[in-house]
Design an enzyme around this catalytic site. Structure first.
Site, PDB file in Angstrom:
ATOM      1  N   LYS A 117      -5.908 -27.309 -94.169  1.00  0.00           N
ATOM      2  CA  LYS A 117      -6.371 -25.909 -94.647  1.00  0.00           C
ATOM      3  C   LYS A 117      -7.612 -25.523 -93.855  1.00  0.00           C
ATOM      4  O   LYS A 117      -8.441 -26.385 -93.453  1.00  0.00           O
ATOM      5  CB  LYS A 117      -6.401 -25.696 -95.995  1.00  0.00           C
ATOM      6  CG  LYS A 117      -6.439 -24.261 -96.632  1.00  0.00           C
ATOM      7  CD  LYS A 117      -4.926 -24.131 -96.756  1.00  0.00           C
ATOM      8  CE  LYS A 117      -4.886 -22.707 -97.457  1.00  0.00           C
ATOM      9  NZ  LYS A 117      -3.553 -22.618 -98.245  1.00  0.00           N
TER      10      LYS A 117
HETATM   11  N1  GLU Z   1      -1.092 -20.217 -96.728  1.00  0.00           N
HETATM   12  C1  GLU Z   1       0.263 -20.194 -97.087  1.00  0.00           C
HETATM   13  C2  GLU Z   1       0.219 -21.379 -98.356  1.00  0.00           C
HETATM   14  O1  GLU Z   1      -0.903 -21.519 -99.150  1.00  0.00           O
HETATM   15  C3  GLU Z   1       1.022 -20.698 -96.057  1.00  0.00           C
HETATM   16  C4  GLU Z   1       0.644 -21.947 -95.314  1.00  0.00           C
HETATM   17  C5  GLU Z   1       1.321 -21.896 -94.111  1.00  0.00           C
HETATM   18  O2  GLU Z   1       2.473 -21.169 -93.646  1.00  0.00           O
HETATM   19  O3  GLU Z   1       1.250 -22.963 -93.274  1.00  0.00           O
HETATM   20  O4  GLU Z   1       1.056 -22.101 -98.394  1.00  0.00           O
END
Ligand code: GLU
Length: 428
Positions: A117
């Site tokens: 992240k």
């Molecule tokens: N931000 C989204 C999540 O928390 C998607 C992450 C992604 O598609 O890599 O799952």
């Protein structure tokens, strides 16, 4: 919380925040991991943390600096994967927790990724489009050394969207000297994005919500729903629930809470938000003066789809819903989980409920690699199948082991991660 966790030296005790919630969730799953528990420490520390300075020139000539992060929590099952968040309250502890929840989520729905992240501590509403673009490009350049289509693949999250992904893809590609569309997902369709990706998280929330409701004998077409957060997740889930006949009786965003007993007109509310930036001032609804009353509204399904640590020991007692469907990551603290369990509220955890986004991100990445694009129907069918299968497996395990859906989802996810860890072995 009574349990003391080991705090990494780079976080002070008051900064442990959502990372503390995640550690507590890992402690709760550990007794169910059998011999794999030997490897559990792996999950309690991120593999790699990069903190970057992101300087930009403001439109008025001043230089501004922002703090950016990219955390790769685990790569045992594949490259890092997870979104990038722009928010004034982003902290390292938060990004660590979000990266770890990606590890568990990707394994729980069995997409071949680890967890990562990123984020920048900034209120993007204070930036012009030009400033936003410069900040995004500089951040991408700073994290360039650890991302890549086979290393770590960012995607949208809170306050980031298709345009930001296009700038990230372009910046990475310019640095490489060739177009690398697989370096981010959630891109515009014209740049190798996938049909259905924009709606995927909200659609997954809806699919899993229908599964959970049917297990409790609840008919979605008479259900009363309250949604916190009206962005890409909450807005789309609300639309799909109302199209299925449910009444969305309340929506709360960062500014206001609007309530209508007969059900809100979601299309009109979306148009209002597009024009005014918030649900505040929406006609045809009452506005709740006290935001905290949102949690006690009389509804069947409550969908927290904003930020983490929203349902806590302070407000969990007020909740009257039968189902909590976690569209956000980490919206319920472990202390609140216990209270909800005692009240008989079914909590459908984030790592299953909101996994639709990363599932279609996986489809996008596969389509980019093969340069062969699928139809929206194919995408939605495959998404629905993965979400239903993942929910069903977790539901069965929870009933067999008499544990919460969260612990069951963590058993499935952590077992897959630690099996991979053990098979790969320690290097050197
Ligand atoms: N931000 C989204 C999540 O928390 C998607 C992450 C992604 O598609 O890599 O799952």
């Amino acid at each position: 919380m009574s349990i003391q966790h080991e705090i990494p030296s780079y976080l002070t005790p008051h900064e442990i925040g959502p990372w503390g919630d995640y550690l507590e969730q890992i402690d709760r799953v550990t007794p169910h991991l059998g011999s794999l528990a030997r490897w559990v420490e792996t999950l309690k520390r991120p593999k790699r943390i990069l903190v970057v300075d992101v300087p930009i020139e403001r439109d008025n000539g001043a230089i501004a600096h922002f703090e950016g992060y990219r955390v790769q929590h685990n790569t045992s099952r594949g490259p890092g994967k997870g979104g990038v968040r722009f928010h004034q309250d982003v902290t390292l502890s938060e990004v660590m927790a979000l990266s770890a929840w990606m590890t568990v989520k990707n394994a729980a729905v069995n997409v071949p990724y680890g967890g990562a992240k990123g984020g920048i501590r900034v209120d993007p509403k204070t930036l012009s489009q030009g400033e936003l673009q410069r900040m995004t490009r500089r951040y991408t350049s700073e994290i360039n050394i650890i991302i890549g289509p086979n290393k770590d693949i960012p995607a949208p999250d809170v306050n980031t969207n298709e345009q930001i992904m296009a700038w990230m893809m372009d910046t990475y590609s310019m640095n490489q000297g060739s177009t690398a569309s697989g370096v981010v997902t959630g891109k515009p369709i014209s740049l190798g994005g996938s049909l259905g990706r924009h709606e995927a998280t909200g659609r997954g929330v809806f699919v899993v919500g229908c599964e959970a409701a049917s297990r409790l004998g609840m008919d979605i077409s008479d259900a009363r729903i309250a949604v916190q957060g009206f962005g890409n997740v909450g807005g789309i889930a609300a639309r799909l629930f109302s199209e299925a006949g449910a009444k969305v009786i309340a929506v709360q965003d960062h500014q206001a809470t609007v309530v209508r007993e007969a059900g809100l007109d979601i299309a009109a509310l979306q148009a209002h938000v597009a024009a005014h930036g918030s649900v505040a001032g929406f006609r045809n609804a009452e506005e709740l003066k006290d935001r905290s009353q949102f949690w006690g509204l009389d509804c069947d399904i409550l969908v927290p789809a904003a930020l983490e640590q929203q349902i806590t020991e302070v407000n969990a007692h007020q909740i009257r819903a039968r189902i909590i469907l976690e569209g956000a990551n980490g919206p319920t603290t472990p202390a609140a989980d216990d209270i909800l369990h005692d009240k008989g509220v079914l909590v459908v955890p984030d790592v299953i409920a909101n996994a639709g986004g990363v599932t279609v991100s996986y489809f996008e990445w596969v389509q980019d690699f093969s340069s062969f694009f699928w139809t929206e129907d194919e995408i939605n069918l495959r998404l629905t199948r993965i979400m239903r299968e993942a929910f069903t497996a977790v539901w069965q395990l929870a009933s067999e082991k008499k544990v919460s859906l969260r612990t069951a989802a963590f058993i499935v996810g952590c077992t897959r991660v630690l099996q991979a860890r053990e098979m790969r072995g320690l290097y050197p």
